[in-house]
Design a protein around this motif. Structure first.
Motif, PDB file in Angstrom:
ATOM      1  N   GLU A 166       5.982  17.542 -10.847  1.00  0.00           N
ATOM      2  CA  GLU A 166       5.692  18.696  -9.976  1.00  0.00           C
ATOM      3  C   GLU A 166       6.245  18.302  -8.641  1.00  0.00           C
ATOM      4  OE1 GLU A 166       2.382  20.849 -10.169  1.00  0.00           O
ATOM      5  OE2 GLU A 166       3.396  21.288 -12.161  1.00  0.00           O
ATOM      6  N   VAL A 167       6.417  16.763  -8.183  1.00  0.00           N
ATOM      7  CA  VAL A 167       7.060  16.507  -6.791  1.00  0.00           C
ATOM      8  C   VAL A 167       8.524  16.575  -7.012  1.00  0.00           C
ATOM      9  CG1 VAL A 167       6.892  14.614  -5.247  1.00  0.00           C
ATOM     10  CG2 VAL A 167       4.792  15.073  -6.308  1.00  0.00           C
ATOM     11  N   LEU A 168       8.898  17.404  -6.159  1.00  0.00           N
ATOM     12  CA  LEU A 168      10.418  17.544  -6.015  1.00  0.00           C
ATOM     13  C   LEU A 168      11.359  16.837  -4.910  1.00  0.00           C
ATOM     14  CD1 LEU A 168      10.407  21.493  -7.011  1.00  0.00           C
ATOM     15  CD2 LEU A 168      10.402  19.372  -8.652  1.00  0.00           C
ATOM     16  N   LEU A 169      10.577  16.364  -3.930  1.00  0.00           N
ATOM     17  CA  LEU A 169      11.488  15.864  -2.606  1.00  0.00           C
ATOM     18  C   LEU A 169      10.728  14.722  -2.163  1.00  0.00           C
ATOM     19  CD1 LEU A 169      11.938  19.345  -0.921  1.00  0.00           C
ATOM     20  CD2 LEU A 169      13.493  18.422  -2.251  1.00  0.00           C
ATOM     21  N   TRP A 170      11.628  13.942  -1.730  1.00  0.00           N
ATOM     22  CA  TRP A 170      11.167  12.599  -0.952  1.00  0.00           C
ATOM     23  C   TRP A 170      10.258  12.694   0.008  1.00  0.00           C
ATOM     24  CZ3 TRP A 170      10.731   7.652  -1.381  1.00  0.00           C
ATOM     25  CH2 TRP A 170      10.602   6.807  -0.232  1.00  0.00           C
ATOM     26  N   PRO A 171      10.109  13.532   0.752  1.00  0.00           N
ATOM     27  CA  PRO A 171       9.379  13.569   2.139  1.00  0.00           C
ATOM     28  C   PRO A 171       7.860  13.469   1.497  1.00  0.00           C
ATOM     29  CG  PRO A 171      10.899  15.027   2.680  1.00  0.00           C
ATOM     30  CD  PRO A 171      11.236  14.616   0.875  1.00  0.00           C
ATOM     31  N   THR A 172       7.527  14.080   0.520  1.00  0.00           N
ATOM     32  CA  THR A 172       6.130  13.955  -0.148  1.00  0.00           C
ATOM     33  C   THR A 172       5.849  12.480  -0.311  1.00  0.00           C
ATOM     34  OG1 THR A 172       6.482  15.890  -1.550  1.00  0.00           O
ATOM     35  CG2 THR A 172       4.583  14.556  -1.912  1.00  0.00           C
ATOM     36  N   LEU A 173       6.739  11.795  -0.759  1.00  0.00           N
ATOM     37  CA  LEU A 173       6.453  10.350  -0.706  1.00  0.00           C
ATOM     38  C   LEU A 173       6.331   9.647   0.522  1.00  0.00           C
ATOM     39  CD1 LEU A 173       7.664  11.098  -3.879  1.00  0.00           C
ATOM     40  CD2 LEU A 173       8.355   8.757  -3.890  1.00  0.00           C
ATOM     41  N   ALA A 174       7.097  10.092   1.287  1.00  0.00           N
ATOM     42  CA  ALA A 174       7.388   9.395   2.686  1.00  0.00           C
ATOM     43  C   ALA A 174       5.886   9.499   3.381  1.00  0.00           C
ATOM     44  CB  ALA A 174       8.385   9.826   3.341  1.00  0.00           C
ATOM     45  N   MET A 175       5.402  10.820   3.311  1.00  0.00           N
ATOM     46  CA  MET A 175       4.182  11.351   3.831  1.00  0.00           C
ATOM     47  C   MET A 175       3.038  10.312   3.375  1.00  0.00           C
ATOM     48  SD  MET A 175       4.174  15.169   4.823  1.00  0.00           S
ATOM     49  CE  MET A 175       4.464  15.814   2.923  1.00  0.00           C
ATOM     50  N   ALA A 176       2.893  10.172   1.999  1.00  0.00           N
ATOM     51  CA  ALA A 176       1.922   9.316   1.381  1.00  0.00           C
ATOM     52  C   ALA A 176       1.975   7.932   1.731  1.00  0.00           C
ATOM     53  CB  ALA A 176       2.326   9.464  -0.071  1.00  0.00           C
ATOM     54  N   ALA A 177       3.187   7.541   2.039  1.00  0.00           N
ATOM     55  CA  ALA A 177       3.539   6.074   2.567  1.00  0.00           C
ATOM     56  C   ALA A 177       2.876   5.896   3.923  1.00  0.00           C
ATOM     57  CB  ALA A 177       4.791   5.555   2.452  1.00  0.00           C
ATOM     58  N   ARG A 178       3.264   6.748   4.745  1.00  0.00           N
ATOM     59  CA  ARG A 178       2.725   6.807   6.058  1.00  0.00           C
ATOM     60  C   ARG A 178       0.787   6.820   5.881  1.00  0.00           C
ATOM     61  NH1 ARG A 178       3.382  12.224   8.995  1.00  0.00           N
ATOM     62  NH2 ARG A 178       1.509  12.499   7.940  1.00  0.00           N
ATOM     63  N   ASP A 179       0.435   7.852   5.101  1.00  0.00           N
ATOM     64  CA  ASP A 179      -1.034   7.788   5.162  1.00  0.00           C
ATOM     65  C   ASP A 179      -1.419   6.339   4.508  1.00  0.00           C
ATOM     66  OD1 ASP A 179      -0.899  10.255   6.128  1.00  0.00           O
ATOM     67  OD2 ASP A 179      -1.316  11.204   4.024  1.00  0.00           O
TER      68      ASP A 179
ATOM     69  N   ALA B 119       0.829  -1.195  -0.064  1.00  0.00           N
ATOM     70  CA  ALA B 119       0.036   0.035  -0.010  1.00  0.00           C
ATOM     71  C   ALA B 119       0.911   1.359   0.078  1.00  0.00           C
ATOM     72  CB  ALA B 119      -0.902  -0.016   1.177  1.00  0.00           C
ATOM     73  N   ALA B 120       2.034   1.123   0.854  1.00  0.00           N
ATOM     74  CA  ALA B 120       2.943   2.358   0.866  1.00  0.00           C
ATOM     75  C   ALA B 120       3.394   2.565  -0.504  1.00  0.00           C
ATOM     76  CB  ALA B 120       4.022   2.011   1.754  1.00  0.00           C
ATOM     77  N   LEU B 121       3.846   1.419  -1.239  1.00  0.00           N
ATOM     78  CA  LEU B 121       4.361   1.899  -2.446  1.00  0.00           C
ATOM     79  C   LEU B 121       3.240   2.354  -3.689  1.00  0.00           C
ATOM     80  CD1 LEU B 121       7.058   1.174  -4.447  1.00  0.00           C
ATOM     81  CD2 LEU B 121       6.101  -1.099  -4.769  1.00  0.00           C
ATOM     82  N   ASP B 122       2.272   1.643  -3.481  1.00  0.00           N
ATOM     83  CA  ASP B 122       1.175   2.103  -4.566  1.00  0.00           C
ATOM     84  C   ASP B 122       1.002   3.644  -4.221  1.00  0.00           C
ATOM     85  OD1 ASP B 122       1.064  -0.582  -5.503  1.00  0.00           O
ATOM     86  OD2 ASP B 122      -0.786  -1.168  -4.365  1.00  0.00           O
ATOM     87  N   ALA B 123       0.923   3.997  -3.053  1.00  0.00           N
ATOM     88  CA  ALA B 123       0.782   5.461  -2.666  1.00  0.00           C
ATOM     89  C   ALA B 123       1.822   6.540  -3.313  1.00  0.00           C
ATOM     90  CB  ALA B 123       0.471   5.597  -1.327  1.00  0.00           C
ATOM     91  N   ALA B 124       3.120   5.791  -3.218  1.00  0.00           N
ATOM     92  CA  ALA B 124       4.327   6.648  -3.542  1.00  0.00           C
ATOM     93  C   ALA B 124       4.698   6.713  -5.169  1.00  0.00           C
ATOM     94  CB  ALA B 124       5.588   5.887  -2.886  1.00  0.00           C
ATOM     95  N   ARG B 125       4.304   5.474  -5.927  1.00  0.00           N
ATOM     96  CA  ARG B 125       4.364   5.412  -7.335  1.00  0.00           C
ATOM     97  C   ARG B 125       4.223   6.324  -8.112  1.00  0.00           C
ATOM     98  NH1 ARG B 125       6.020   0.260  -9.320  1.00  0.00           N
ATOM     99  NH2 ARG B 125       4.614  -0.825  -7.876  1.00  0.00           N
ATOM    100  N   PRO B 126       2.946   6.893  -8.204  1.00  0.00           N
ATOM    101  CA  PRO B 126       2.413   8.157  -8.963  1.00  0.00           C
ATOM    102  C   PRO B 126       3.231   9.422  -8.499  1.00  0.00           C
ATOM    103  CG  PRO B 126       0.638   7.119  -7.687  1.00  0.00           C
ATOM    104  CD  PRO B 126       1.611   6.334  -7.267  1.00  0.00           C
ATOM    105  N   LEU B 127       3.634   9.694  -7.382  1.00  0.00           N
ATOM    106  CA  LEU B 127       3.950  10.909  -6.994  1.00  0.00           C
ATOM    107  C   LEU B 127       5.636  10.819  -7.396  1.00  0.00           C
ATOM    108  CD1 LEU B 127       2.712  10.731  -3.207  1.00  0.00           C
ATOM    109  CD2 LEU B 127       1.965  12.249  -5.130  1.00  0.00           C
ATOM    110  N   ALA B 128       6.218   9.643  -7.301  1.00  0.00           N
ATOM    111  CA  ALA B 128       7.531   9.713  -7.765  1.00  0.00           C
ATOM    112  C   ALA B 128       7.742   9.930  -9.322  1.00  0.00           C
ATOM    113  CB  ALA B 128       8.110   8.205  -7.510  1.00  0.00           C
ATOM    114  N   GLU B 129       6.527   9.620 -10.189  1.00  0.00           N
ATOM    115  CA  GLU B 129       6.481  10.081 -11.585  1.00  0.00           C
ATOM    116  C   GLU B 129       5.941  11.408 -11.895  1.00  0.00           C
ATOM    117  OE1 GLU B 129       4.342   6.585 -12.754  1.00  0.00           O
ATOM    118  OE2 GLU B 129       6.403   5.262 -12.701  1.00  0.00           O
ATOM    119  N   ASP B 130       5.450  12.117 -10.733  1.00  0.00           N
ATOM    120  CA  ASP B 130       5.021  13.355 -10.953  1.00  0.00           C
ATOM    121  C   ASP B 130       6.006  14.184 -11.208  1.00  0.00           C
ATOM    122  OD1 ASP B 130       3.587  15.891 -10.664  1.00  0.00           O
ATOM    123  OD2 ASP B 130       2.208  15.110  -9.324  1.00  0.00           O
TER     124      ASP B 130
END
Ligand SMILES: [Zn+2]
Length: 282
Positions: free
Chosen positions: A252-265, A239-250
Motif C-alpha cells: 500500500e506504500v507507494l512512495l519513498w517519502p512515507t519511509l523518509a517521514m517514518a525515519a525522521r520520527d 531506528a530509522a531503518l527499523d521504522a522504514a523496513r515494514p513500510l518498504a514491504e507494504d
C-alpha cells in the motif's frame, strides 16, 4: 541558534550532565535531531563525520545543517567529527561549522601532537574549540559488523593523555575506556576509574565515542566521572531503518517519502530518549 563548543561544555559542566553529539549524514536524521533540541532546549552537538562523505558530501549536507541550526531558537553546536586532515576541517569551518575534532589517534604520539596542534592553531585563531583523540576506539563509524568489542590494550593511558592535552591545547579529549564504534556484539564494560583518572590528569572534559547501545546506568556513571560529550549515531540510524523496513514491504506504500517521514520520527524518538537520559530528565 549556534553556540560554541566551549559554551556547550560549560553548560554540561554546570549541570553535571552529558551532551548528545549526533551524527546526521541523512536528512531525516538532521530534522529529527533538530526537533529534539527544540522540544528539550538542551544544547545538542550536530556532527558530520568525514567518513560519512560517501553517503552525502559535507558540501551538500553542511550548509543545510548550519542553516537549520541558525534559524532555530534552540542551541546547537556544529561539529566536524573525525576530521582526518586539516583541509577537510577547514572546509567545514568555512561553511559555518564552529567546532571540530581532529582524529590523529592512528598516528604515533609525536605525529598526533604535531598534527593536532596545527588544527588547534587554525581553529583557535577563529575562536573555535577542538576535540583531539588519543587511544583507539577500534573500527570506524560505518558500523562494520566485525567490530564490537573494546580492546583493553588500546585503552588510553592517563599520563600520556595529560601530556597530549598539555602539548596540543585541545579543549576536550576523546579517549578509549571501553566503548567502540558501531554495534556492540558483547555487553560493553566501561572502565569508570580510568574516566576519573583521565578527567583529573588532563583537566579537560572527556568525550565518549561509540555512545550507542550502552545502558542508562553506563551513561549516568560516565557523566558523573567527567564525560561531557557523547557521540551517537549507530542506534539512531538503526531506528530509522527499523521504522522504514515494514513500510518498504507494504504494497500500500507507494512512495519513498512515507519511509523518509517514518525515519525522521524514529530518529526523533530515539535521540529524544538519549538526550533525556544524558540530561537527567527521565
Ligand atoms: Zn567516533
Amino acid at each position: 541558534m549556534i553556540i560554541g563548543l566551549n559554551e556547550a561544555l560549560e553548560y554540561a559542566e554546570k549541570n553535571q550532565c552529558g551532551l548528545a553529539a549526533v551524527n546526521t549524514p541523512f536528512f531525516a536524521a538532521v530534522l529529527g535531531t533538530i526537533e529534539v533540541g527544540e522540544a528539550t532546549g538542551v544544547p545538542i552537538i550536530l556532527q558530520f563525520a568525514q567518513v560519512h562523505d560517501p553517503i552525502v558530501g559535507i558540501e551538500n549536507m553542511g550548509p543545510a545543517m548550519v542553516a537549520l541550526a541558525e534559524r532555530s531558537e534552540a542551541p546547537f553546536v556544529l561539529h566536524v567529527d573525525h576530521g582526518e586532515d586539516i583541509d577537510y576541517i577547514r572546509k567545514g569551518l568555512d561553511m559555518g561549522f564552529n567546532s571540530c575534532m581532529f582524529d590523529g589517534s592512528h598516528h604515533s604520539f609525536d605525529d598526533n601532537v604535531r598534527l593536532t596542534r596545527e588544527v588547534v592553531e587554525m581553529a583557535h585563531d577563529r575562536g573555535i574549540g577542538v576535540e583531539g583523540e588519543i587511544g583507539m576506539m577500534t573500527g570506524n563509524e560505518n558500523g562494520d559488523p566485525s567490530q564490537g568489542e573494546a580492546d583493553e590494550t588500546l585503552y588510553t593511558d592517563a599520563d600520556e593523555a595529560a601530556a597530549f592535552v598539555e602539548a596540543t591545547g585541545i579543549d576536550c579529549l576523546a579517549a578509549s575506556f571501553g566503548t567502540v564504534h558501531g554495534m556492540y556484539h558483547k555487553e560493553p564494560h566501561l572502565n569508570l576509574d580510568l574516566i576519573t583518572r583521565l578527567r583529573e590528569r588532563t583537566g579537560v572534559p572527556i568525550v565518549m565515542h561509540g555512545g550507542s547501545g550502552l545502558s542508562d546506568d553506563d551513561y549516568r556513571n560516565a557523566t558523573q566521572r567527567g564525560v561531557r560529550k557523547i557521540n551517537y549515531y549507530t542506534y539512531a540510524a538503526k531506528a530509522a531503518l527499523d521504522a522504514a523496513r515494514p513500510l518498504a514491504e507494504d504494497p500500500e506504500v507507494l512512495l519513498w517519502p512515507t519511509l523518509a517521514m517514518a525515519a525522521r520520527d524514529a530518529v526523533r524518538e530515539d535521540v529524544m530518549r538519549f538526550v533525556k537520559v544524558l540530561a537527567n530528565k527521565n
